[in-house]
Motif scaffolding. Structure first.
Motif, PDB file in Angstrom:
ATOM      1  N   LYS A 153      43.322 -49.784 -39.829  1.00 30.91           N
ATOM      2  CA  LYS A 153      44.690 -49.316 -40.055  1.00 30.91           C
ATOM      3  C   LYS A 153      44.832 -47.826 -39.749  1.00 30.91           C
ATOM      4  O   LYS A 153      45.908 -47.359 -39.354  1.00 30.91           O
ATOM      5  CB  LYS A 153      45.114 -49.605 -41.490  1.00 30.91           C
ATOM      6  N   LEU A 154      43.762 -47.082 -39.958  1.00 26.62           N
ATOM      7  CA  LEU A 154      43.807 -45.634 -39.764  1.00 26.62           C
ATOM      8  C   LEU A 154      43.925 -45.242 -38.292  1.00 26.62           C
ATOM      9  O   LEU A 154      44.732 -44.371 -37.942  1.00 26.62           O
ATOM     10  CB  LEU A 154      42.551 -44.993 -40.368  1.00 26.62           C
ATOM     11  N   LEU A 155      43.135 -45.845 -37.423  1.00 21.38           N
ATOM     12  CA  LEU A 155      43.043 -45.379 -36.038  1.00 21.38           C
ATOM     13  C   LEU A 155      44.377 -45.428 -35.294  1.00 21.38           C
ATOM     14  O   LEU A 155      44.738 -44.438 -34.627  1.00 21.38           O
ATOM     15  CB  LEU A 155      41.963 -46.161 -35.293  1.00 21.38           C
ATOM     16  N   PRO A 156      45.143 -46.513 -35.383  1.00 22.41           N
ATOM     17  CA  PRO A 156      46.458 -46.487 -34.707  1.00 22.41           C
ATOM     18  C   PRO A 156      47.372 -45.396 -35.253  1.00 22.41           C
ATOM     19  O   PRO A 156      48.122 -44.767 -34.496  1.00 22.41           O
ATOM     20  CB  PRO A 156      47.031 -47.880 -35.000  1.00 22.41           C
ATOM     21  N   LEU A 157      47.310 -45.173 -36.558  1.00 19.54           N
ATOM     22  CA  LEU A 157      48.121 -44.129 -37.180  1.00 19.54           C
ATOM     23  C   LEU A 157      47.748 -42.754 -36.621  1.00 19.54           C
ATOM     24  O   LEU A 157      48.617 -41.942 -36.276  1.00 19.54           O
ATOM     25  CB  LEU A 157      47.913 -44.193 -38.692  1.00 19.54           C
ATOM     26  N   MET A 158      46.457 -42.484 -36.507  1.00 20.36           N
ATOM     27  CA  MET A 158      45.979 -41.195 -35.995  1.00 20.36           C
ATOM     28  C   MET A 158      46.293 -41.036 -34.508  1.00 20.36           C
ATOM     29  O   MET A 158      46.668 -39.943 -34.059  1.00 20.36           O
ATOM     30  CB  MET A 158      44.488 -41.051 -36.245  1.00 20.36           C
ATOM     31  N   ASN A 159      46.134 -42.093 -33.751  1.00 21.57           N
ATOM     32  CA  ASN A 159      46.401 -42.014 -32.313  1.00 21.57           C
ATOM     33  C   ASN A 159      47.867 -41.721 -32.037  1.00 21.57           C
ATOM     34  O   ASN A 159      48.215 -41.078 -31.039  1.00 21.57           O
ATOM     35  CB  ASN A 159      45.990 -43.318 -31.627  1.00 21.57           C
ATOM     36  N   LYS A 160      48.733 -42.170 -32.948  1.00 25.05           N
ATOM     37  CA  LYS A 160      50.159 -41.918 -32.788  1.00 25.05           C
ATOM     38  C   LYS A 160      50.547 -40.521 -33.260  1.00 25.05           C
ATOM     39  O   LYS A 160      51.323 -39.825 -32.597  1.00 25.05           O
ATOM     40  CB  LYS A 160      50.953 -42.972 -33.569  1.00 25.05           C
ATOM     41  N   SER A 161      50.036 -40.103 -34.418  1.00 25.68           N
ATOM     42  CA  SER A 161      50.501 -38.856 -35.031  1.00 25.68           C
ATOM     43  C   SER A 161      49.696 -37.627 -34.617  1.00 25.68           C
ATOM     44  O   SER A 161      50.235 -36.521 -34.552  1.00 25.68           O
ATOM     45  CB  SER A 161      50.475 -38.984 -36.559  1.00 25.68           C
ATOM     46  N   PHE A 162      48.416 -37.793 -34.357  1.00 25.27           N
ATOM     47  CA  PHE A 162      47.551 -36.635 -34.073  1.00 25.27           C
ATOM     48  C   PHE A 162      46.523 -37.002 -33.002  1.00 25.27           C
ATOM     49  O   PHE A 162      45.318 -36.905 -33.215  1.00 25.27           O
ATOM     50  CB  PHE A 162      46.853 -36.211 -35.368  1.00 25.27           C
ATOM     51  N   PRO A 163      46.980 -37.430 -31.810  1.00 21.06           N
ATOM     52  CA  PRO A 163      46.036 -37.838 -30.760  1.00 21.06           C
ATOM     53  C   PRO A 163      45.140 -36.703 -30.287  1.00 21.06           C
ATOM     54  O   PRO A 163      44.038 -36.938 -29.787  1.00 21.06           O
ATOM     55  CB  PRO A 163      46.959 -38.334 -29.634  1.00 21.06           C
ATOM     56  N   GLU A 164      45.625 -35.449 -30.470  1.00 18.67           N
ATOM     57  CA  GLU A 164      44.837 -34.292 -30.022  1.00 18.67           C
ATOM     58  C   GLU A 164      43.471 -34.235 -30.700  1.00 18.67           C
ATOM     59  O   GLU A 164      42.509 -33.680 -30.150  1.00 18.67           O
ATOM     60  CB  GLU A 164      45.605 -32.994 -30.300  1.00 18.67           C
ATOM     61  N   LEU A 165      43.362 -34.784 -31.910  1.00 15.69           N
ATOM     62  CA  LEU A 165      42.084 -34.749 -32.623  1.00 15.69           C
ATOM     63  C   LEU A 165      41.064 -35.676 -31.981  1.00 15.69           C
ATOM     64  O   LEU A 165      39.853 -35.436 -32.084  1.00 15.69           O
ATOM     65  CB  LEU A 165      42.296 -35.125 -34.094  1.00 15.69           C
ATOM     66  N   GLY A 166      41.532 -36.725 -31.325  1.00 13.11           N
ATOM     67  CA  GLY A 166      40.624 -37.652 -30.656  1.00 13.11           C
ATOM     68  C   GLY A 166      39.718 -38.409 -31.611  1.00 13.11           C
ATOM     69  O   GLY A 166      38.541 -38.641 -31.318  1.00 13.11           O
ATOM     70  N   LEU A 167      40.249 -38.813 -32.752  1.00 10.86           N
ATOM     71  CA  LEU A 167      39.434 -39.495 -33.759  1.00 10.86           C
ATOM     72  C   LEU A 167      38.937 -40.838 -33.228  1.00 10.86           C
ATOM     73  O   LEU A 167      39.703 -41.634 -32.675  1.00 10.86           O
ATOM     74  CB  LEU A 167      40.257 -39.704 -35.029  1.00 10.86           C
ATOM     75  N   GLN A 168      37.643 -41.098 -33.410  1.00 11.09           N
ATOM     76  CA  GLN A 168      36.999 -42.326 -32.970  1.00 11.09           C
ATOM     77  C   GLN A 168      36.477 -43.103 -34.178  1.00 11.09           C
ATOM     78  O   GLN A 168      36.255 -42.541 -35.255  1.00 11.09           O
ATOM     79  CB  GLN A 168      35.845 -42.020 -32.017  1.00 11.09           C
TER      80      GLN A 168
END
Length: 529
Positions: free
Chosen positions: A315-330
């Protein structure tokens, strides 16, 4: 006089004999005589009273001092330390300190950043609450009664014993005392989901300036309002807090990616400001700014994002990719675990069992100075560049940027005395640590953090420049010794409480008109209100 009462008197007389500077008319002798007079024979207070000549005095005094800045040889120390074993000991301490004109400092976890729970410039007594740490968790009613001497770690541990889907919105430093935490507001990594710890207090027991025990009903709603975020030490000594527990999912996700400024850390933290108060309230991302070593042996700045998500990685990864893609969370940057393990992990003990939360002495003690600010508009990128230059002038600087929004924007500024709600993007905690103590080192590091704080003036809240009570800072103003004026106390009071300061003064003037409970930043009592 019964044998137990005679024994109590003799015990207190033995304390007098350990204090060679006591005279027959001294305040110290009068205080001890008062303790004897008011002591319950079935539980004599003499067993928990320590004078400077007692062999245990220094070890008890030092036991929970977290800031080594206040362990200087010239730091004023108490005439006596009292370590209550029951509520009557607290009542007796209050009655006798008041009768003899002594100030009281109430200590729980010892984390007051300016040492106000164990330092005073006038004759004083410490009431150390650390023996009073009973916790009763009621899962069926989603609540817990917590004695004032308990720590956050002890509270979390007792909740986890009963349930893996209940928690409490407290901080991640497990040695912090529950009472000081709640009386200043208190926040943690579930701030955006549930608000402050003090927002979840539903009852309390306290000793007032007359030595009486009050609960929510008998203290009244004004005083109950004041002690939840207004600094309970201005109004009495808390004995118990009753708090509501909050639901937590069985699985949460922790991540802490970092970048140096050479790797784009400056742009990341600049971008972070624009999204961090607007993302899902289940997500908390704190930005930590600190020095780190380079491969060539030099220093640079590291920006890390210490984060908790109340849900799974999926659930976290889609949220991060949408709101803060610059962080590049994997996915590999993230770890799923229980809430209690997350508290332990974020608190710095990932390899320990949860028993570490019961250890009151494991936390490193440091020498430091702290200041705070609130940010309502994003800080320009060039300002961060100026921060980096200042960081490189000192050995161990840290800035922690704590995100707001979510539930914090929904609660009224006047719901409790803590006013910093809607309109804040994040809070800044400035920290400077140092290893070598001594007058010159203290001056050098305090001057450095004051200059950094001054540099930030154009980019933070104004009129007033807001500050957080639990990051106590005597630089923003202090009271006179003894009684102080409303106008003088307003200098620091409005920074901590904004317009809630007036109601706090009203409550103080009503419940403690003689201003018995006072310190350098206590709420003043005024005669005309």
């Amino acid at each position: 006089m019964g044998s137990s009462s005679t024994s109590a008197v003799l015990s207190l007389l033995s304390i007098l004999l350990l204090v060679p500077w006591v005279t027959s008319t001294s305040v110290e002798e009068s205080f001890l005589q008062c303790l004897s007079l008011h002591s319950d024979p079935s539980s004599p207070i003499s067993a928990v009273v320590y004078s400077p000549n007692n062999s245990s005095y220094l070890s008890i005094y030092r036991s929970s001092i977290q800031n080594l800045r206040f362990l200087q040889s010239d730091t004023p120390k108490p005439l006596f330390i009292i370590t209550p074993l029951n509520e009557s000991h607290v009542q007796t301490a209050v009655i006798c300190a008041k009768e003899n004109g002594l100030e009281i400092r109430t200590r729980g976890g010892g984390h007051d950043y300016e040492g106000r729970s164990y330092v005073a410039e006038v004759p004083f007594v410490i009431v150390d609450m650390s023996n009073l740490k009973t916790i009763t968790v009621d899962i069926e009613n989603n609540s817990a009664w917590v004695q004032a001497g308990a720590t956050l770690g002890e509270l979390y541990y007792r909740i986890a014993e009963k349930s893996n889907v209940h928690g409490f919105p407290g901080g991640v430093c497990h040695t912090v005392g529950v009472s000081g935490f709640l009386s200043g507001g208190g926040y943690g990594y579930m701030l955006r989901k549930y608000g402050l710890g003090a927002d979840h207090v539903i009852d309390a027991h306290m000793v007032n300036a007359n030595g009486k025990i009050l609960n929510r009903e008998t203290m009244g709603e004004d005083l109950f309002w004041a002690i939840r975020g207004g600094g309970a030490a201005s109004f009495g000594i808390i004995l118990w807090w009753k708090v509501n527990l909050v639901p937590v999912p069985p699985v949460v996700t922790v991540f802490n990616p970092s970048k140096t400024i050479e790797e784009g850390g400056t742009k990341l933290v600049h971008r972070w400001q624009y999204i961090v108060d607007k993302v899902d309230e289940d997500l908390f991302m704190r930005a930590n700014l600190e020095l780190t070593n380079t491969s060539s042996g030099g220093k640079t700045i590291k920006v890390s994002f210490s984060s908790l998500y109340l849900g799974t990685i999926d659930k976290l990864l889609p949220l991060m990719n949408k709101s803060f893609p610059e962080l590049g969370l994997q996915r590999e940057d993230c770890t799923e675990m229980s809430w209690i393990d997350a508290i332990k992990n974020i608190g710095g003990f990932p390899n320990n069992t949860i028993d570490v939360l019961l250890n009151r002495t494991l936390q490193d003690k440091r020498t430091y100075k702290v200041k705070s600010d609130y940010v309502k508009e994003p800080i320009p990128e060039f300002v961060f560049e100026g921060i980096w230059k200042r960081f490189l002038q000192i050995e161990i600087p840290v800035m922690r940027l704590t995100p707001y929004g979510g539930r914090m924007s929904e609660i009224s500024e006047s719901a409790i005395p803590f006013p910093h709600r809607k309109g804040n993007i994040f809070k800044i905690q400035y920290i400077v640590n140092w290893r070598q103590n001594g007058t010159q080192e203290i001056k050098r590091h305090i001057n450095w953090i004051r200059k950094l704080h001054k540099y930030m003036t154009p980019y933070v809240s104004k009129s007033p420049r807001e500050a957080y009570l639990n990051y106590r800072d005597l630089d923003i103003g202090t009271n006179n010794k003894g009684n102080t004026s409303y106008s003088q106390a307003s200098i620091w009071g409005r920074k901590y409480f904004k317009n809630n300061f007036d109601r706090l003064v009203y409550v103080k003037s009503k419940v403690d008109p003689g201003n018995f409970f006072r310190n350098e930043q206590s709420i003043p009592a005024v005669t005309a209100w």
